[in-house]
Design an enzyme around this catalytic site. Structure first.
Site, PDB file in Angstrom:
ATOM      1  N   GLY A 239      58.554  95.367 -14.253  1.00  0.00           N
ATOM      2  CA  GLY A 239      57.365  94.664 -14.818  1.00  0.00           C
ATOM      3  C   GLY A 239      57.523  94.283 -16.197  1.00  0.00           C
ATOM      4  N   PRO A 276      63.820  96.924 -13.112  1.00  0.00           N
ATOM      5  CA  PRO A 276      63.574  95.701 -13.955  1.00  0.00           C
ATOM      6  C   PRO A 276      64.095  94.433 -13.143  1.00  0.00           C
ATOM      7  CG  PRO A 276      65.128  96.925 -15.054  1.00  0.00           C
ATOM      8  CD  PRO A 276      64.823  97.684 -14.010  1.00  0.00           C
ATOM      9  N   GLY A 277      63.521  93.505 -13.112  1.00  0.00           N
ATOM     10  CA  GLY A 277      64.194  92.249 -12.464  1.00  0.00           C
ATOM     11  C   GLY A 277      64.243  91.031 -13.627  1.00  0.00           C
ATOM     12  N   ARG A 278      63.040  90.614 -13.994  1.00  0.00           N
ATOM     13  CA  ARG A 278      62.604  89.391 -14.865  1.00  0.00           C
ATOM     14  C   ARG A 278      63.417  89.952 -16.155  1.00  0.00           C
ATOM     15  NH1 ARG A 278      58.245  86.228 -14.313  1.00  0.00           N
ATOM     16  NH2 ARG A 278      57.146  87.837 -13.277  1.00  0.00           N
ATOM     17  N   TYR A 318      52.257  79.629 -10.130  1.00  0.00           N
ATOM     18  CA  TYR A 318      51.493  80.514 -11.179  1.00  0.00           C
ATOM     19  C   TYR A 318      51.107  79.741 -12.356  1.00  0.00           C
ATOM     20  CZ  TYR A 318      54.708  83.635  -8.550  1.00  0.00           C
ATOM     21  OH  TYR A 318      55.347  84.181  -7.641  1.00  0.00           O
ATOM     22  N   CYS A 346      56.489  64.992  -3.215  1.00  0.00           N
ATOM     23  CA  CYS A 346      55.302  63.994  -3.207  1.00  0.00           C
ATOM     24  C   CYS A 346      54.198  64.844  -3.348  1.00  0.00           C
ATOM     25  CB  CYS A 346      55.467  63.334  -1.787  1.00  0.00           C
ATOM     26  SG  CYS A 346      56.711  62.169  -1.977  1.00  0.00           S
ATOM     27  N   TYR A 375      63.363  84.553 -10.540  1.00  0.00           N
ATOM     28  CA  TYR A 375      62.143  84.080  -9.674  1.00  0.00           C
ATOM     29  C   TYR A 375      62.522  82.409  -9.835  1.00  0.00           C
ATOM     30  CZ  TYR A 375      60.653  88.800 -10.127  1.00  0.00           C
ATOM     31  OH  TYR A 375      60.708  90.138  -9.969  1.00  0.00           O
TER      32      TYR A 375
END
Ligand code: LLP
Length: 422
Positions: A239, A276-278, A318, A346, A375
């Site tokens: 996070g 942790p990812g981001r 988001y 479109c 992501y």
């Protein structure tokens, strides 16, 4: 810090000019930097070097097996949330005892898969899940190692769609019920309690919510130990946010985050896990795209790119901001003008940014979306029958395609015309 900088007037990924990648692979394409991934993983390791720990990369952020292998070879564990992600982690050579299985809806099949292939721990999110896991493990003659994900009811102060630690969110077990759930877990034949898990949200730019949540975790650890449970591992979740613009104040650093962990739970003698990812992958990747048209609208100029919302969903989903920069470095003092940057899909939601001040661009020019390594590709879809965007990994002066752009024929070939249609 990342490794996407201008050299001789061209934006490079490490030592590779992005123009070269665009030419070889086409656009749109995601480009990742080995050096940045390595550096960010190292920062988390360093932040926890005061204790036994495992940094489990959140596979959902970037699940390409080349990225997973790179991190796995550096010693990372993996946090997975589906049988598919588990299989990817294994395909990347990560041993089962470094894989943590999270997620609110694990199926019986996924539990069996992980128990068979080897697992470090399941982060259990509900009582029905606990009962099912016990049944399945016991039927296989095993005890499943578990941590219960506890919902601390803390406001993570992040975007509502990515906050997970409030009582109204679907995640975890309310902290007030945790002792009962652990008591139940201890009595189940297929369960071995090993720790506690929390994850309160994503893109947190303030350490206060972490501190609040982790203080509750420390209290819970003491209470559960007093109840007789052998709590030896604490999974603190992921996070920690990243800077998405160059002008904003940067979020806290991993080392400061590690200090919060140390202050709150450091004295408990537990092994620490984080997910942790981001923060590992986000600034290690860009999305490279080409301008198709410059279109003059009523009082505004539209920059129509070959990348669209299906390739990078975050702005549409988001209202997320990604800096968009020209690949050819603008001259000193080049004038800037406002653009609405859009993709070819479109719908009006396919707008990356409105009124962005950018140096003049023309059809054929290349641009890069920064901070797109997490992501990004994982959330891409084939909406408008646009092939899934390919991925490239750079290391020094080398680059390799780590996911190919599928031909449209391959996409169509997955569809079937029922026999009754003749
Ligand atoms: N662990 C768990 C249990 C999670 O649910 C997540 C993210 C993480 C770890 C990793 O969090 P990170 O360190 O990456 O913040 N698609 C959204 C983000 C969704 C995050 C979901 N959970 C976005 O593009 O902003």
């Amino acid at each position: 810090m990342d490794h996407f900088n201008y050299a001789d007037g061209v934006l490079c990924a490490e030592d590779v000019p992005l123009t070269q990648i665009a030419q070889a692979v086409g656009t749109p394409v995601y480009v990742y930097s080995t050096a940045t991934l390595t550096r960010h993983f190292g920062l988390f390791r360093q932040a926890l070097e005061w204790t036994d720990h495992l940094v489990c990369f959140a596979v959902k952020a970037n699940s390409n097996i080349a990225v997973l292998k790179l991190l796995g070879d550096l010693g990372a564990g993996m946090d997975v949330v589906s049988g598919g992600e588990y299989a990817r982690a294994k395909a990347a050579g990560v041993p089962g005892d470094r894989i943590v299985f999270s997620g609110v809806g694990k199926t019986a099949g996924e539990m069996r898969q992980a128990l068979k292939g080897g697992i470090r721990q399941f982060n259990v999110e509900s009582e029905p899940e606990l009962e099912l896991l016990s049944q399945i493990a016991a039927s296989m003659g095993l005890r499943a190692p578990i941590a219960v994900r506890v919902n601390p009811d803390v406001d993570a102060r992040t975007h509502a769609k990515i906050a997970t630690g409030k009582s109204e969110n679907k995640f975890g077990i309310p902290i007030a019920r945790a002792r009962d759930v652990y008591a139940r877990a201890a009595g189940l034949p297929g369960i071995e309690v090993v720790g506690i898990d929390m994850h309160i949200g994503s893109q947190l730019t303030d350490l206060a919510p972490f501190r609040q949540a982790y203080e509750k975790m420390a209290d819970l650890t003491r209470a559960l130990r007093a109840d007789g449970h052998a709590i030896r591992r604490l999974d603190m979740g992921g996070g920690l946010g990243i800077p998405y613009t160059r002008d904003n104040a940067a979020p806290p650093l991993p080392i400061e985050y590690g200090q919060v962990i140390r202050d709150t739970v450091g004295g408990l003698g537990c092994e620490i896990e984080i997910e942790p990812g981001r923060n590992i992958a986000g600034n290690a990747g860009i999305l490279l795209s080409r301008v198709i048209y410059l279109k003059q609208g009523e009082g505004r100029d539209f920059l129509i790119l070959d990348a669209a919302m299906n390739d990078l969903m975050r702005p549409a989903m988001y209202d997320a901001h990604h800096d968009i920069v020209p690949v050819i470095q603008p001259g000193v003092g080049a004038s800037v003008r406002p653009y609405d940057v859009v993709g070819p899909v479109c719908e009006t939601g396919d707008t990356f940014v409105r009124g962005a001040q950018m140096t003049a661009l023309a059809a054929g020019d290349l641009v890069a979306f920064r901070s797109a390594g997490a992501y990004g590709a994982v959330m891409a879809s084939e909406y408008n029958t646009r092939p899934l965007v390919p991925e490239v990994l750079v290391s020094g002066d080398q680059f390799a395609v780590i996911r190919e752009r599928p031909p449209v024929e391959e996409i169509i070939a997955r569809d079937r015309i029922p026999g009754w249609m003749g």
